[in-house]
Design a protein around this motif. Structure first.
Motif, PDB file in Angstrom:
ATOM      1  N   GLN A  20      -9.978   3.856  -4.446  1.00  0.00           N
ATOM      2  CA  GLN A  20      -9.318   4.497  -3.297  1.00  0.00           C
ATOM      3  C   GLN A  20      -8.135   5.355  -3.744  1.00  0.00           C
ATOM      4  O   GLN A  20      -7.161   4.850  -4.330  1.00  0.00           O
ATOM      5  CB  GLN A  20      -8.833   3.407  -2.332  1.00  0.00           C
ATOM      6  N   THR A  47       3.899   3.552   2.542  1.00  0.00           N
ATOM      7  CA  THR A  47       4.554   2.436   1.831  1.00  0.00           C
ATOM      8  C   THR A  47       4.355   2.570   0.329  1.00  0.00           C
ATOM      9  O   THR A  47       5.279   2.317  -0.459  1.00  0.00           O
ATOM     10  CB  THR A  47       3.979   1.098   2.341  1.00  0.00           C
ATOM     11  N   THR A  48       3.167   3.003  -0.056  1.00  0.00           N
ATOM     12  CA  THR A  48       2.894   3.189  -1.491  1.00  0.00           C
ATOM     13  C   THR A  48       3.854   4.209  -2.072  1.00  0.00           C
ATOM     14  O   THR A  48       4.456   3.986  -3.131  1.00  0.00           O
ATOM     15  CB  THR A  48       1.434   3.653  -1.681  1.00  0.00           C
ATOM     16  N   ARG A  57       6.438   0.491  -7.954  1.00  0.00           N
ATOM     17  CA  ARG A  57       5.078   0.836  -8.370  1.00  0.00           C
ATOM     18  C   ARG A  57       5.184   2.091  -9.204  1.00  0.00           C
ATOM     19  O   ARG A  57       6.114   2.880  -9.030  1.00  0.00           O
ATOM     20  CB  ARG A  57       4.180   1.100  -7.164  1.00  0.00           C
ATOM     21  N   GLU A 164       9.647   1.811   8.510  1.00  0.00           N
ATOM     22  CA  GLU A 164       9.484   1.455   9.914  1.00  0.00           C
ATOM     23  C   GLU A 164      10.581   0.515  10.435  1.00  0.00           C
ATOM     24  O   GLU A 164      10.301  -0.591  10.895  1.00  0.00           O
ATOM     25  CB  GLU A 164       8.117   0.812  10.139  1.00  0.00           C
TER      26      GLU A 164
HETATM   27  N1  LIG Z   1      -1.972  -3.536  -3.673  1.00  0.00           N
HETATM   28  C1  LIG Z   1      -2.969  -2.856  -3.102  1.00  0.00           C
HETATM   29  N2  LIG Z   1      -4.218  -2.978  -3.563  1.00  0.00           N
HETATM   30  C2  LIG Z   1      -5.245  -2.294  -3.030  1.00  0.00           C
HETATM   31  N3  LIG Z   1      -5.104  -1.431  -1.991  1.00  0.00           N
HETATM   32  C3  LIG Z   1      -3.870  -1.271  -1.491  1.00  0.00           C
HETATM   33  C4  LIG Z   1      -2.745  -1.963  -2.014  1.00  0.00           C
HETATM   34  N4  LIG Z   1      -1.648  -1.586  -1.304  1.00  0.00           N
HETATM   35  C5  LIG Z   1      -2.091  -0.705  -0.385  1.00  0.00           C
HETATM   36  N5  LIG Z   1      -3.410  -0.505  -0.495  1.00  0.00           N
HETATM   37  C6  LIG Z   1      -4.229   0.404   0.301  1.00  0.00           C
HETATM   38  O1  LIG Z   1      -3.682   1.699   0.160  1.00  0.00           O
HETATM   39  C7  LIG Z   1      -3.694   2.386   1.394  1.00  0.00           C
HETATM   40  C8  LIG Z   1      -2.304   2.854   1.726  1.00  0.00           C
HETATM   41  O2  LIG Z   1      -1.507   1.734   1.980  1.00  0.00           O
HETATM   42  P1  LIG Z   1      -0.004   1.867   2.458  1.00  0.00           P
HETATM   43  O3  LIG Z   1       0.508   0.484   2.658  1.00  0.00           O
HETATM   44  O4  LIG Z   1       0.715   2.699   1.482  1.00  0.00           O
HETATM   45  O5  LIG Z   1      -0.179   2.627   3.846  1.00  0.00           O
HETATM   46  P2  LIG Z   1       0.881   2.946   4.977  1.00  0.00           P
HETATM   47  O6  LIG Z   1       0.797   4.387   5.234  1.00  0.00           O
HETATM   48  O7  LIG Z   1       2.218   2.409   4.613  1.00  0.00           O
HETATM   49  O8  LIG Z   1       0.272   2.139   6.184  1.00  0.00           O
HETATM   50  P3  LIG Z   1       1.030   1.492   7.441  1.00  0.00           P
HETATM   51  O9  LIG Z   1       1.652   2.593   8.213  1.00  0.00           O
HETATM   52  O10 LIG Z   1      -0.044   0.793   8.180  1.00  0.00           O
HETATM   53  O11 LIG Z   1       2.038   0.555   6.861  1.00  0.00           O
HETATM   54  C9  LIG Z   1      -4.272   1.427   2.422  1.00  0.00           C
HETATM   55  O12 LIG Z   1      -5.623   1.757   2.617  1.00  0.00           O
HETATM   56  C10 LIG Z   1      -4.158   0.073   1.778  1.00  0.00           C
HETATM   57  O13 LIG Z   1      -5.229  -0.737   2.156  1.00  0.00           O
END
Ligand SMILES: Nc1ncnc2c1ncn2[C@@H]1O[C@H](COP(=O)(O)OP(=O)(O)OP(=O)(O)O)[C@@H](O)[C@H]1O
Length: 711
Positions: A20, A47-48, A57, A164
């Motif tokens: 992904q 969040t990533t 990270r 958030e």
């Molecule tokens: N440690 C991990 N291992 C595998 N996939 C991950 C991991 N952390 C996040 N993901 C995947 O990466 C994608 C992005 O996640 P992220 O948490 O960064 O999204 P986000 O924009 O912060 O979402 P939200 O607004 O719901 O918090 C998601 O599809 C999540 O399932």
């Protein structure tokens, strides 16, 4: 156009989880002293991206610069006091009070108590926090979120990263928070904020619309509305999402200057540059090398203090943990000494005594006080009568209780149906045949058979059947001695010709409990700290406390050291409890040095704690840790020699068993207890060597994991 300083620059960022792709050639720039609203649907990678910015990270490729340095680099201050991070999860210890939660982060950042109190009062009224003494776990979701925000704001950082922060808060409070953020940005703080309420980002200076790992747009809200000819940001976001694959991708070459926004992405700033607040919050650039080193040492001390106080609070406010750590060793040791290793008592044996049945008094003959079983005649011979009664008396002295049956069939059937463990038969001529057998040596087969006591055992219960066998042999020994004495013969004449002298070590009649005790004490002291450690650590990690503390600047090594120090105190208490119970309470011999025994037990506790730590860093959940712990503890206990001697194992397995954490140490402890062995004896120092080896190997694996895997 003026060249302006950037607080955060992300360039060509790529990040995937397996197949992904989460960040896809992403560029982002955040100017110092501005609010940057990061918008995007759930799962788009916000969040990533934030965790890459705070250094938790790393990107697969691309660059991140934060406050002039690369996150995670020495001296960058990120992770550390220059950043205030509020993660999406609450990430606070449930046993903290509201005040503790805020003070914890204040201490990590080296704030003075007075300053923390001032900030706490200010944030309490700004964010309408619940009473300072309320436990976090008793606060509502919205209250916990506000406390979490206060914890990120406590040290007035240069860069605020808020994932958030306004979710679940009422509109008035949300407005208040945005007003506060606008104020601090005016004073020079940089804010990156993610939110699902697109409308509230109108107050940001710049917003980035993130989708499928790419920024669809990055501009001021007004500019976005103007460019896309929309009335609301939501409309603009929708338009952008639809047009995403039609817009040609912009790809500037990577910049090498971390402090300067590339010309192509400069925007006019409306704010003055940031004023420094105090030494804690300011950049370290102006400090000399010596000052930096003193500051870094002071900060490290504050972090130790913060983590130490946190662990004490967690431990003291967790009654289950307290009971588990202090009372469990007592309960387990007492349970062991009460229940394990003692000889079975009052075992029922089915007895068919035909000799007594056919006597003039029937079975009552054995109870008659005038019964004469031996008669020494003038010619020196000895007449024997009703010797079965004597044997049964000796048998009852050995905890075997007779239940009378009329026939061998009935007695055997009682054993077959599980009512009794053994059946015993005396022939009608038992005494006479035994007399002939002893006196003449060579007798007819029939006489030989009648002189035997026939026994049928239920051998499925190994311990009981072996115990009955042993007790019958002992009963035979004392019975024949008694008969020989009565017949004026040497009492050992018809004993087996093997003479057991006083043992070199141990008692003549040792109990299993003495053999098992060292191994049991070691397994208890190993097991308890490993469970406590893995549970606490995994809990901290899953709740995000570890992660958040790390962003605040706490090093894994510091957490490890504090935990080792605190657990060591608990292990000392457990060691003392167990030794007092074993020696004073249950009379386990202590022929060796008590101090050496105590040190070995203590080190085994440390080894167990390191093992628990190992589980916590390699297992991703409580369930997995539980599976691994259970899966490994069983073999350790089964193979350590307390349940079955190593001599009964095959060669390869025996060597494997010897390498396990408490096989050799159990022998060392036993040798100290029973033989008075000292540290200079190989059996003892080998136990210490194995224990140290396990501690070092597990610590090495932990540090390796912590070094290469941050989260
Ligand atoms: N440690 C991990 N291992 C595998 N996939 C991950 C991991 N952390 C996040 N993901 C995947 O990466 C994608 C992005 O996640 P992220 O948490 O960064 O999204 P986000 O924009 O912060 O979402 P939200 O607004 O719901 O918090 C998601 O599809 C999540 O399932």
């Amino acid at each position: 156009m003026a060249v302006r300083e950037a607080a955060v620059i992300v360039e060509c960022a790529n990040k995937s989880y397996g197949q992904q792709n989460v960040l896809n050639d992403l560029d982002l720039t955040v100017e110092k002293g501005t609010i940057y609203g990061l918008l995007g649907p759930s799962g788009c990678g916000k969040t990533t991206l934030l965790s890459c910015i705070v250094g938790r990270r790393s990107l697969d490729s691309g660059n991140v610069w934060v406050l002039g340095g690369k996150p995670g680099e020495k001296g960058s201050g990120v992770p550390g006091p220059r950043v205030g991070y509020m993660p999406q999860d609450i990430a606070l210890v449930g046993e903290f009070t509201v005040r503790d939660a805020v003070y914890y982060f204040g201490r990590i950042y080296g704030m003075e108590h007075k300053k923390m109190t001032e900030r706490f009062e200010f944030l309490s009224s700004l964010l309408d926090l619940p009473s300072g003494n309320r436990l976090i776990k008793n606060c509502s979701g919205g209250q916990q979120r506000r406390v979490s925000l206060a914890a990120a704001l406590v040290h007035d950082p240069e860069l605020l990263i808020l994932d958030e922060p306004t979710v679940g808060l009422d509109p008035v409070l949300r407005e208040q928070i945005w007003k506060f953020l606008t104020d601090v940005a005016q004073q020079g703080t940089t804010v990156i904020i993610t939110t699902h309420y697109i409308d509230e980002t109108k107050q940001a200076h710049k917003i980035g619309l993130l989708r499928d790992g790419q920024l669809l747009a990055e501009d001021s809200p007004d500019e976005i509305l103007r460019k896309f000819e929309c009335n609301t940001l939501e409309e603009a976001f929708l338009k952008l999402a639809l047009a995403q694959y039609e817009i040609p991708q912009r790809r500037p070459p990577p910049t090498v200057s971390p402090d300067v926004i590339p010309e192509s992405r400069q925007i006019e700033s409306v704010y003055e540059s940031r004023e420094t607040f105090n030494a804690v919050n300011g950049s370290t650039d102006v400090l000399t090398k010596k000052e930096k080193s003193i500051r870094s040492r002071n900060l490290s001390r504050s972090r130790y203090k913060a983590v130490f106080i946190k662990c004490i609070q967690q431990f003291c406010r967790h009654p289950g943990g307290l009971i588990f750590s202090i009372l469990f060793p007592i309960i387990e040791v007492v349970a062991f000494f009460l229940a394990v290793g003692h000889d079975p008592r009052d075992l029922q044996i089915a007895v068919v005594n035909e000799e007594a049945v056919f006597s003039p008094f029937g079975l009552d003959i054995c109870r008659r006080s005038d019964l004469q079983t031996t008669k020494l005649l003038k010619d020196g011979t000895c007449e024997l009568y009703m010797l079965g009664c004597w044997f049964l008396e000796e048998m009852e002295n050995k905890e075997l209780v007779q239940t009378v049956y009329n026939s061998t069939e009935e007695a055997k059937s009682a054993v077959a149906t599980g009512k009794l463990y053994a059946a015993l038969h005396f022939a009608q001529n038992f005494s006479e045949a035994l007399g002939l057998r002893v006196a003449e040596g060579e007798v007819a087969d029939r006489t030989l058979a009648e002189s035997n006591i026939r026994v049928w055992l239920d051998m499925t219960n190994h311990q009981i059947s072996y115990f009955i066998k042993q007790q019958l042999h002992k009963a035979y020994e004392s019975f024949t001695k008694r008969v020989m004495r009565a017949c004026d013969r040497p009492e050992n004449i018809i004993q087996i010709p093997v003479n057991f002298h006083d043992p070199i070590y141990g008692k003549k009649e040792p109990e299993m409990v003495g053999y098992m005790a060292p191994g049991i004490l070691i397994t208890i002291i190993f097991f308890l700290p490993s469970v406590v450690t893995s549970t606490l650590m995994i809990g901290d990690r899953l709740e995000g406390v570890w992660e958040r503390s790390a962003v605040a600047g706490v090093r894994p090594r510091e957490m490890l050291n504090v935990h080792i120090a605190l657990q060591s105190v608990v292990i000392v208490v457990q060691t003392i409890e167990m030794m007092v119970l074993a020696f004073a309470g249950y009379g386990i011999p202590s022929r060796g040095s008590n101090i050496t025994c105590g040190i070995l037990l203590f080190l085994q506790g440390l080894s167990g704690m390191c093992y628990g730590f190992l589980l916590s860093v390699y297992c991703t959940s409580h369930t997995m840790a539980f599976f691994v712990a259970t899966g490994s503890f069983y073999p350790m206990i089964l193979l350590c020699g307390i349940l079955w001697p190593l001599e009964g194992m095959s060669g390869g397995l025996r060597y494997f068993a010897l390498a396990l954490p408490f096989t050799i140490p159990s022998n060392s402890l036993r040798d100290m207890f029973e033989k008075g062995a000292s540290i200079t004896d190989s059996t003892v120092y080998n136990g210490f060597l194995v224990t140290f080896l396990w501690i070092f190997i597990t610590l090495g694996l932990i540090l390796l994991r912590l070094k290469y895997k941050k989260t």
